[in-house]
Enzyme design. Structure first.
Site, mmCIF file in Angstrom:
data_model
loop_
_atom_site.group_PDB
_atom_site.id
_atom_site.type_symbol
_atom_site.label_atom_id
_atom_site.label_comp_id
_atom_site.label_asym_id
_atom_site.label_seq_id
_atom_site.Cartn_x
_atom_site.Cartn_y
_atom_site.Cartn_z
ATOM 1 N N SER A 225 10.545 -26.091 -18.983
ATOM 2 C CA SER A 225 9.305 -25.584 -19.550
ATOM 3 C C SER A 225 8.279 -26.723 -19.687
ATOM 4 O O SER A 225 8.014 -27.424 -18.719
ATOM 5 C CB SER A 225 9.619 -24.904 -20.891
ATOM 6 O OG SER A 225 8.552 -24.116 -21.336
ATOM 7 N N ASP A 446 8.899 -15.291 -14.292
ATOM 8 C CA ASP A 446 8.889 -16.043 -15.552
ATOM 9 C C ASP A 446 7.569 -15.787 -16.276
ATOM 10 O O ASP A 446 6.494 -15.937 -15.704
ATOM 11 C CB ASP A 446 9.054 -17.528 -15.244
ATOM 12 C CG ASP A 446 9.260 -18.393 -16.469
ATOM 13 O OD1 ASP A 446 8.903 -17.959 -17.580
ATOM 14 O OD2 ASP A 446 9.781 -19.512 -16.314
ATOM 15 N N HIS A 474 13.486 -17.436 -18.327
ATOM 16 C CA HIS A 474 12.863 -18.745 -18.505
ATOM 17 C C HIS A 474 13.962 -19.736 -18.833
ATOM 18 O O HIS A 474 14.678 -19.582 -19.818
ATOM 19 C CB HIS A 474 11.854 -18.667 -19.659
ATOM 20 C CG HIS A 474 11.119 -19.943 -19.930
ATOM 21 N ND1 HIS A 474 10.180 -20.455 -19.071
ATOM 22 C CD2 HIS A 474 11.177 -20.799 -20.986
ATOM 23 C CE1 HIS A 474 9.691 -21.574 -19.577
ATOM 24 N NE2 HIS A 474 10.276 -21.804 -20.729
#
Length: 533
Positions: A225, A446, A474
């Site tokens: 991320s 995502d 994710h």
């Protein structure tokens, strides 16, 4: 990039902001030469946090230490702060098959990396775990690093139920705006000396100080991320220090966070509609509607009802938004959330819905720390609109297209409109042929880090190859997809990257369950919680 567990608001755009005014340091200023940091002194780790994770950390022989880094890299001999690090040491000797150090980061901004280090070390195949030192760190301001940022008391400031994040009129909007400005002022009053130095460039420079303190010439890095953005900035600033680089669930590379959040709203809307369609397919279990249109109507009807009478006296519309946002990160939680919704609507039982909020949405001291750092970094990294009319115009228009998260996301970020330190210029992320092959892992749908941003990032790094999973989760490595994990293991083992256009099928959809699970595990749910904090 983050979980929307705290919704705050701000003041009307034309109102003067109170609080501390700080002259911003120039982002991107060239750092002066530094003296090498002292080597890390490793010792026992404090017994804190989740019991299962603590037990796992102990079984892996996890060690803890600290690294001193400059507060301001333009003044390397000036004030220093301390970063908390941990290590799961390899069993292979340095003169044997040792592969060096693998540093991990779960993103945020504002997430602790020490838990993730334990998780990754446990998830690695034994032959790799024995060959890598796996290192996690709490970035500046986070967790056990000193100082650790907190701007409010979450038990008081975020006491549920909070105002509805979707304003009906200007009075509602002004209530939320005043909260955002108040939060920004509190952070400015408490941390005026720290805020100018809270940006991704400094985090990347901190990472290089950690590398030096570990005694490594080069490091490998696995970021999830926002952690992929840290990795990309690190590779831009220190390409000669990169051995292997894995970017999982990739942030777009320009660091323009206001624009990125608008894109994110559309992606979360798509995942929310996928959740509603899944609920309709399992209407026999949940009885919430036979079509996606019916389930969407039922969800928004529940949301309206909660505005009048919060479930258990605590779960109002904003708490519902917080709770269901986690569904955009992982399909694994879908049965739990929909069972709680069904129990509330079909049986009149609010307890499962309250339990889901307590697990996925409620703020504690760690969440407040993460939120404060999230704002400190994102508000500082790049410029945000300071005129609230810009926000209102953009959100009003986008809400028609993507109602699930547009306004909640806006209020989550609204303190940036009033932040006491203005944003700077993001690092221009660019790779070079000097870098080793880079592995990127990305799911096609995502929501938190949309696919288009990953494609842009891949274009910035000529040595990068991307594996695309056809699902929507994710954080896709070490999450149950054997195809993805095979690519990751091969790369970590000897630098092998897949052919262009590599694909992995998504994991099967979750099966419906009539009631919430009563037990948690250290499987993918745990990784999802780490990434979404």
């Amino acid at each position: 990039m983050k979980r929307f567990v705290t919704l705050v608001g701000g003041m009307v755009g034309g109102m003067a902001m109170l609080g501390v005014c700080v002259a911003p340091a120039s982002v991107g200023a060239e750092a002066k030469p530094e003296t090498p940091p002292a080597r890390v002194t490793w010792g026992a780790c404090p017994k804190k946090g989740e019991k299962k994770l603590t037990t796992l950390a102990e079984s892996l022989g996890t060690q803890c230490g600290t690294v001193r880094v400059p507060l301001d890299y333009r003044e390397p001999l000036g004030h220093a702060i301390r970063l908390s690090v941990n290590r799961i040491k390899a069993k292979e000797p340095r003169d044997g098959n040792h592969l060096g150090t693998l540093v991990v980061n779960p993103g945020g901004p504002g997430a602790s990396g020490r838990d993730l280090a334990v998780y990754v070390a446990a998830a690695l195949p034994r032959e790799l775990r024995d060959r890598y030192d796996v290192v996690g760190f709490d970035p500046r301001g986070v967790g056990a690093s000193q100082p650790a940022m907190r701007c409010v008391d979450p038990e008081v400031y975020h006491r549920p139920p909070r105002p509805d994040s979707v304003p009906v009129d200007r009075a509602d909007e002004n209530t939320l705006l005043s909260r955002a400005a108040d939060y920004a002022n509190r952070c400015g009053s408490a941390w005026s000396w720290l805020l100018p130095h809270m940006n991704t460039e400094n985090v990347a420079r901190d990472l290089d100080r950690i590398r030096a303190a570990l005694g490594e010439q080069r490091i490998s890095y696995l970021g999830y991320s926002y952690g992929t953005y840290i990795g990309a900035v690190y590779a831009t600033l220190f390409p000669q220090r990169v051995k292997r680089l894995v970017l999982d669930s990739v942030v777009e590379p320009d660091g323009e966070w206001y624009r990125s959040n608008l894109t994110q709203n559309r992606a979360f809307e798509k995942r929310h509609r996928a959740l509603m369609a899944w609920t309709a397919r399992h209407n026999r279990t949940y009885q919430l509607g036979r079509t996606a249109r019916q389930t969407r109507f039922a969800w928004y009807a529940m949301r309206s009802r909660l505005a009048e009478q919060p479930a258990g006296g605590v779960v109002g519309p904003s708490e519902l938004d917080d709770t269901f946002t986690i569904a955009g990160y992982s399909e694994r939680v879908w049965p739990e959330l929909i069972a709680a919704w069904s129990a509330y609507v079909r049986e009149g039982d609010p307890k499962p819905l309250v339990a889901a909020w307590e697990k996925h949405g409620k703020n504690d001291a760690d969440d407040e720390n993460g939120y404060a750092v999230y704002l400190a970094v994102q508000c500082r990294d790049s410029r945000w609109p300071r005129d609230w009319n810009t926000w209102r115009r953009d959100m009003t228009r986008l809400h028609q297209e993507a109602p699930f998260l547009t306004w909640p996301n806006a209020w989550f970020n609204a303190p940036c409109a009033f932040w006491p330190v203005r944003g700077g210029e993001p690092v221009k992320v660019r790779g070079s042929w000097r870098l080793p092959p880079i592995l990127m892992l990305q799911s096609r749908d995502d929501a938190a880090t949309p696919y288009a941003g990953a494609v842009t990032m891949r274009g910035r790094f000529p040595t990068a190859r991307m594996v695309v999973e056809t699902g929507g989760d994710h954080g896709i490595s070490f999450a149950g997809n054997r195809c993805v994990d095979r690519h990751l293991v091969a790369y970590l083992q000897d630098g092998t990257v897949p052919a262009q256009g590599a694909r992995c099928a998504a994991k099967p959809e979750p099966r419906p369950k009539a009631r919430m699970k009563s037990r948690s595990s250290l499987g993918h749910e745990r990784l999802t919680d780490v990434l979404a904090r």
